[in-house]
Motif scaffolding. Structure first.
Motif, mmCIF file in Angstrom:
data_model
loop_
_atom_site.group_PDB
_atom_site.id
_atom_site.type_symbol
_atom_site.label_atom_id
_atom_site.label_comp_id
_atom_site.label_asym_id
_atom_site.label_seq_id
_atom_site.Cartn_x
_atom_site.Cartn_y
_atom_site.Cartn_z
ATOM 1 N N LEU A 252 -3.643 1.287 -0.690
ATOM 2 C CA LEU A 252 -3.545 0.412 -1.860
ATOM 3 C C LEU A 252 -2.456 -0.636 -1.649
ATOM 4 C CD1 LEU A 252 -4.124 -0.419 -4.788
ATOM 5 C CD2 LEU A 252 -2.517 1.362 -5.499
ATOM 6 N N LEU A 253 -1.286 -0.183 -1.192
ATOM 7 C CA LEU A 253 -0.197 -1.126 -0.927
ATOM 8 C C LEU A 253 -0.589 -2.112 0.165
ATOM 9 C CD1 LEU A 253 2.888 1.255 -1.089
ATOM 10 C CD2 LEU A 253 2.258 -0.539 -2.733
ATOM 11 N N ALA A 254 -1.256 -1.633 1.208
ATOM 12 C CA ALA A 254 -1.703 -2.524 2.285
ATOM 13 C C ALA A 254 -2.610 -3.617 1.732
ATOM 14 C CB ALA A 254 -2.421 -1.731 3.370
ATOM 15 N N GLY A 255 -3.529 -3.226 0.860
ATOM 16 C CA GLY A 255 -4.424 -4.215 0.260
ATOM 17 C C GLY A 255 -3.682 -5.231 -0.588
ATOM 18 N N LEU A 256 -2.735 -4.760 -1.389
ATOM 19 C CA LEU A 256 -1.966 -5.676 -2.235
ATOM 20 C C LEU A 256 -1.102 -6.617 -1.402
ATOM 21 C CD1 LEU A 256 -0.859 -3.226 -5.070
ATOM 22 C CD2 LEU A 256 -2.539 -5.078 -5.241
ATOM 23 N N PHE A 257 -0.373 -6.043 -0.433
ATOM 24 C CA PHE A 257 0.488 -6.871 0.404
ATOM 25 C C PHE A 257 -0.327 -7.834 1.252
ATOM 26 C CE2 PHE A 257 3.675 -3.190 0.207
ATOM 27 C CZ PHE A 257 4.353 -3.747 -0.873
ATOM 28 N N GLY A 258 -1.474 -7.396 1.745
ATOM 29 C CA GLY A 258 -2.339 -8.274 2.517
ATOM 30 C C GLY A 258 -2.845 -9.441 1.683
ATOM 31 N N GLN B 2 3.504 -14.122 7.328
ATOM 32 C CA GLN B 2 3.166 -13.495 8.616
ATOM 33 C C GLN B 2 3.751 -12.091 8.710
ATOM 34 O OE1 GLN B 2 4.604 -16.362 11.439
ATOM 35 N NE2 GLN B 2 2.755 -17.618 11.295
ATOM 36 N N TYR B 3 5.019 -11.940 8.368
ATOM 37 C CA TYR B 3 5.630 -10.611 8.409
ATOM 38 C C TYR B 3 4.964 -9.669 7.413
ATOM 39 C CZ TYR B 3 9.447 -11.396 11.653
ATOM 40 O OH TYR B 3 10.183 -11.613 12.791
ATOM 41 N N GLN B 4 4.632 -10.187 6.248
ATOM 42 C CA GLN B 4 3.990 -9.345 5.251
ATOM 43 C C GLN B 4 2.608 -8.892 5.711
ATOM 44 O OE1 GLN B 4 3.639 -11.082 1.280
ATOM 45 N NE2 GLN B 4 4.325 -9.114 0.472
ATOM 46 N N MET B 5 1.858 -9.768 6.352
ATOM 47 C CA MET B 5 0.527 -9.394 6.829
ATOM 48 C C MET B 5 0.603 -8.368 7.953
ATOM 49 S SD MET B 5 -2.665 -9.368 6.619
ATOM 50 C CE MET B 5 -3.104 -10.696 5.522
ATOM 51 N N VAL B 6 1.491 -8.586 8.898
ATOM 52 C CA VAL B 6 1.635 -7.634 10.000
ATOM 53 C C VAL B 6 1.959 -6.247 9.446
ATOM 54 C CG1 VAL B 6 3.141 -6.980 11.912
ATOM 55 C CG2 VAL B 6 2.237 -9.304 11.781
ATOM 56 N N HIS B 7 2.818 -6.194 8.461
ATOM 57 C CA HIS B 7 3.235 -4.888 7.951
ATOM 58 C C HIS B 7 2.230 -4.313 6.945
ATOM 59 C CE1 HIS B 7 6.748 -6.177 10.141
ATOM 60 N NE2 HIS B 7 6.907 -4.870 10.340
ATOM 61 N N ALA B 8 1.422 -5.147 6.334
ATOM 62 C CA ALA B 8 0.297 -4.625 5.552
ATOM 63 C C ALA B 8 -0.673 -3.910 6.486
ATOM 64 C CB ALA B 8 -0.409 -5.758 4.799
ATOM 65 N N GLY C 298 5.702 4.659 6.242
ATOM 66 C CA GLY C 298 4.965 3.842 5.277
ATOM 67 C C GLY C 298 5.852 3.355 4.143
ATOM 68 N N LEU C 299 6.729 4.237 3.670
ATOM 69 C CA LEU C 299 7.658 3.846 2.604
ATOM 70 C C LEU C 299 8.594 2.743 3.099
ATOM 71 C CD1 LEU C 299 8.861 4.233 -0.215
ATOM 72 C CD2 LEU C 299 10.274 6.066 0.737
ATOM 73 N N ALA C 300 9.098 2.897 4.319
ATOM 74 C CA ALA C 300 9.979 1.867 4.873
ATOM 75 C C ALA C 300 9.243 0.532 5.013
ATOM 76 C CB ALA C 300 10.538 2.324 6.221
ATOM 77 N N PHE C 301 8.005 0.579 5.495
ATOM 78 C CA PHE C 301 7.215 -0.650 5.602
ATOM 79 C C PHE C 301 6.983 -1.272 4.214
ATOM 80 C CE2 PHE C 301 5.007 0.813 9.764
ATOM 81 C CZ PHE C 301 6.001 0.228 10.535
ATOM 82 N N ALA C 302 6.685 -0.445 3.221
ATOM 83 C CA ALA C 302 6.435 -0.960 1.869
ATOM 84 C C ALA C 302 7.692 -1.614 1.292
ATOM 85 C CB ALA C 302 5.937 0.162 0.958
ATOM 86 N N ILE C 303 8.835 -0.960 1.463
ATOM 87 C CA ILE C 303 10.096 -1.555 0.993
ATOM 88 C C ILE C 303 10.342 -2.872 1.712
ATOM 89 C CG2 ILE C 303 12.614 -1.264 1.018
ATOM 90 C CD1 ILE C 303 12.038 1.777 0.512
ATOM 91 N N GLY C 304 10.117 -2.875 3.021
ATOM 92 C CA GLY C 304 10.282 -4.111 3.784
ATOM 93 C C GLY C 304 9.347 -5.207 3.317
ATOM 94 N N CYS C 305 8.102 -4.842 2.948
ATOM 95 C CA CYS C 305 7.110 -5.820 2.483
ATOM 96 C C CYS C 305 7.490 -6.460 1.149
ATOM 97 C CB CYS C 305 5.733 -5.170 2.348
ATOM 98 S SG CYS C 305 4.818 -5.080 3.895
ATOM 99 N N VAL C 306 8.322 -5.782 0.395
ATOM 100 C CA VAL C 306 8.812 -6.358 -0.858
ATOM 101 C C VAL C 306 10.067 -7.189 -0.588
ATOM 102 C CG1 VAL C 306 9.827 -5.820 -3.119
ATOM 103 C CG2 VAL C 306 7.820 -4.555 -2.314
#
Length: 138
Positions: free
Chosen positions: A19-25, A56-62, A86-94
């Motif tokens: 779900l987070l991947a979809g939102l961040f993507g 770009q960073y957000q897409m890579v991490h999504a 995954g939590l670390a990636f999600a925090i980074g994506c925000v």
């Protein structure tokens, strides 16, 4: 035969990561498109570059979130490390892209101090993925 015999068991953490991947993507694509086609009309070239970098960073991490969700199935013994990744990636994506989007829109502010924390979250996420891979070899 019941449904668990023919279908994989649900993984609520993987579902949330997806779900987070979809939102961040979706945010990454939208922000990148705006940076390429509209932002220059209201902000300077530096702002456009910040938004492009952020997207770009957000897409890579999504995409990394999607991979982590799949790895939880492949490496069930590493599920906790992968959840932490995954939590670390999600925090980074925000934090990382969020700070760059804010800097591009509003200019220099305290948000600039948040970007390195987001970058560290990305680094931690990758290190945790690596550790899960290392531990899976035992």
């Amino acid at each position: 035969m019941n449904s668990t015999d023919t279908h994989p068991v649900a993984d609520s953490v993987a579902a949330r990561l997806m779900l987070l991947a979809g939102l961040f993507g979706a945010i990454a694509v939208s922000a990148g498109a705006y940076a390429s086609h509209g932002l220059a009309g209201v902000r300077d070239g530096h702002a456009v570059e910040l938004w492009k970098t952020a997207s770009q960073y957000q897409m890579v991490h999504a995409l990394a979130l999607l991979v982590v969700a799949m790895l939880r199935r492949v490496l069930p013994g590493q599920a906790q490390l992968l959840a932490a990744s995954g939590l670390a990636f999600a925090i980074g994506c925000v934090l990382f892209p969020g700070a760059l989007y804010a800097l591009g829109w509003y200019g220099p502010s305290a948000m600039g101090a948040v970007a390195p924390v987001g970058g560290l979250s990305f680094i931690l996420g990758w290190l945790l993925v690596g550790l899960a891979g290392l531990r899976s070899q035992r």
